[in-house]
Design an enzyme around this catalytic site. Sequence first.
Site, mmCIF file in Angstrom:
data_model
loop_
_atom_site.group_PDB
_atom_site.id
_atom_site.type_symbol
_atom_site.label_atom_id
_atom_site.label_comp_id
_atom_site.label_asym_id
_atom_site.label_seq_id
_atom_site.Cartn_x
_atom_site.Cartn_y
_atom_site.Cartn_z
ATOM 1 N N LYS B 168 0.390 -6.079 1.141
ATOM 2 C CA LYS B 168 1.490 -5.122 1.159
ATOM 3 C C LYS B 168 1.334 -4.236 -0.070
ATOM 4 O O LYS B 168 0.829 -4.662 -1.120
ATOM 5 C CB LYS B 168 2.859 -5.786 1.200
ATOM 6 N N THR B 179 0.620 -2.296 -6.969
ATOM 7 C CA THR B 179 1.780 -3.125 -6.620
ATOM 8 C C THR B 179 1.512 -3.638 -5.286
ATOM 9 O O THR B 179 1.777 -2.978 -4.296
ATOM 10 C CB THR B 179 3.089 -2.385 -6.441
ATOM 11 N N GLU B 259 2.837 6.060 -0.856
ATOM 12 C CA GLU B 259 4.075 6.800 -0.614
ATOM 13 C C GLU B 259 3.901 8.309 -0.774
ATOM 14 O O GLU B 259 3.554 8.799 -1.837
ATOM 15 C CB GLU B 259 5.140 6.339 -1.601
#
Lengths: 383, 383
Positions: B168, B179, B259
Amino acid sequence: MTITHPAGFRAAGVAAGLKSTGAKDIALVVNDGPTFDSASVFTANRCKANPVLWSQEVVKDGVVRAVFLNSGGANCYTGPEGFQTTHAVAETVADRLGIGALDVVVCSTGLIGLTNDREQVLAGASAAYDALASDGGQQAAEAIMTTDSVSKQVVVEGAGWSIGGMAKGAGMLAPQLATMLVVLTTDAVVPAADLDTALRAATRVSFDRLDSDGCMSTNDTVTVLASGASGITPALPDFTDALTQACTDLAMQLLRDAEGADHEIAITVLNAATEDEAVEVGRSVARSNLFKAAVFGNDPNWGRVLASIGTTRAAFDPADLDVAMNGVWVCKQSTPHADPETVDLKPREVSVTIDLKAGSERATVWTNDLTHAYVHENSAYSS
Amino acid sequence: MTITHPAGFRAAGVAAGLKSTGAKDIALVVNDGPTFDSASVFTANRCKANPVLWSQEVVKDGVVRAVFLNSGGANCYTGPEGFQTTHAVAETVADRLGIGALDVVVCSTGLIGLTNDREQVLAGASAAYDALASDGGQQAAEAIMTTDSVSKQVVVEGAGWSIGGMAKGAGMLAPQLATMLVVLTTDAVVPAADLDTALRAATRVSFDRLDSDGCMSTNDTVTVLASGASGITPALPDFTDALTQACTDLAMQLLRDAEGADHEIAITVLNAATEDEAVEVGRSVARSNLFKAAVFGNDPNWGRVLASIGTTRAAFDPADLDVAMNGVWVCKQSTPHADPETVDLKPREVSVTIDLKAGSERATVWTNDLTHAYVHENSAYSS
């Protein structure tokens, strides 16, 4: 309020056609003496523009009699042709002034990789010489603007002497220096070695602590010229204080005009083991895109502050860090403390305070938030 | 195509109410053996989350029998209470499995500074245990998603053995690690020391070379578990190759899901004096907001590439750098070469090639462009 405020200086700003808009694009600053002491600092970027390569040689003997500056082209990554243009413009200025070319600092700003027309630059240098005036500082400050929305100028008064300054820069404010050109003038009597000491002390806590977007420019130059026209020799600490005040004032003007920013952020690190570690921690937070985007969104995201601190080598206990935003201690001992909802991030000026509890040194680093306008300006504007 | 593809593993993904949306938020991966070898790497951030502090102790003996993961809360900067939650969930999982808590790795992701309800987490752990299945990999991969738009999974086949993986991560892809939480499984027989060697080799050229936005996370964990259920012991180079392939595949999935990104950018540095210097140069370009914004604007701004190279300590001649974008050499010998207008930056995949002419080493670093959507997501989403 400008570089011609101290006695012994003339300046000019003219339009030579380098900018397609027809705006002023060439500035000239001349020290008429009686002294010609100077000191300079340049970008730490190893890929330097041609005018920086030239000027680094010029300043070595501590004597500078004129500074030529152009906007409308950075003369960077333009090869030997570009260096010859820099050399030729220094010769032209020197010929008109009856001095040697190796006493002429050259500064350029604008697009990288763009070769300016040499004849146009040389004609502009002559026109600037013809326009030199003892009240020409404002014109010069306007001629060095690129994406700046306002000209940046300052005057600091000493006891019978003064310091004047002008700066350009509106982005790429970065690590060692910002993308900026700064000329400082003083009519105090200050030998070159002392000027150098004072300038390094002043830039270390001002321009060097701006980190608008972490990008280090190729053309940064800060030059101070001392004419000695006041006949007064200030104590070095007094002169250094005044020069630091002038540099800090200009640095804050640069910060407030950074491209696309909505907030000015002052990151103050307290109780560090060393001043260097305080600067390292402040800079790491100033470089966090996540933190800077959160400030744009008025989100007091202290977790992103801690995550940035954790990337440094500074001395601290990861389980015992305190963080305040706008005076509200939202984090104590690395855990949530005051309600972040009580932090009002709407005002432009934002303060972040970090207590490392590892010593007694401190430092402040300044940055801006990361905004839609920053992305827009830097994706649309080629520089 | 998932972590339960190799023999000897069960997994589950359930909704425990940590996410307000009701989506799955707890995953459990169990190694049923016969071997329980493992290796892990963690974030280099010094301000680590509680599950990382716990798991670093767990992995020291090379034995891991289960990995518990939750989304909906990073359990980071939550103090001793948060650590106790991590400890308690490891005990709960261990009790149900009849093993020791010190064989249970715990991973968490989500908001920083948020304390999850401990009873909710423990109930979720029990529910996940009850849901364990030999085809539960897909459920587990979905349960660890936060802002991910898709689940990330991979399978690499060896000769009679295989590797499965899930990850993830959708931002903060950074220096030492992204992350991200990654679990890799294999039914090959690989002793813990060899697993460690293989994992470090694989992550060094995959996850460690992602630098989406320069921000280093607090919770990053990569764990590989070897069940030995195939009974086959591959040659270590073969296993390392397969593991590298799995890690690279997952890394590219993370990059494509970063993102708000419009482009994936591969920065390849050629002819460096050392591989470390190639990585340093690639990373410096990957961190340039100015360059990344230019790519968003489809502007092949090679000047910003050179300006970034100039901030590094790598060996090169500043006057002799070549840069290509999408195969077009727009800069040779640090001066303009091919017309930048011939570079088409509209496709998502962008390549930047830098020739340092200083040796024979090379490396590729991957990043994304800086977009309006990045600013929006990271100013609106508290993490």
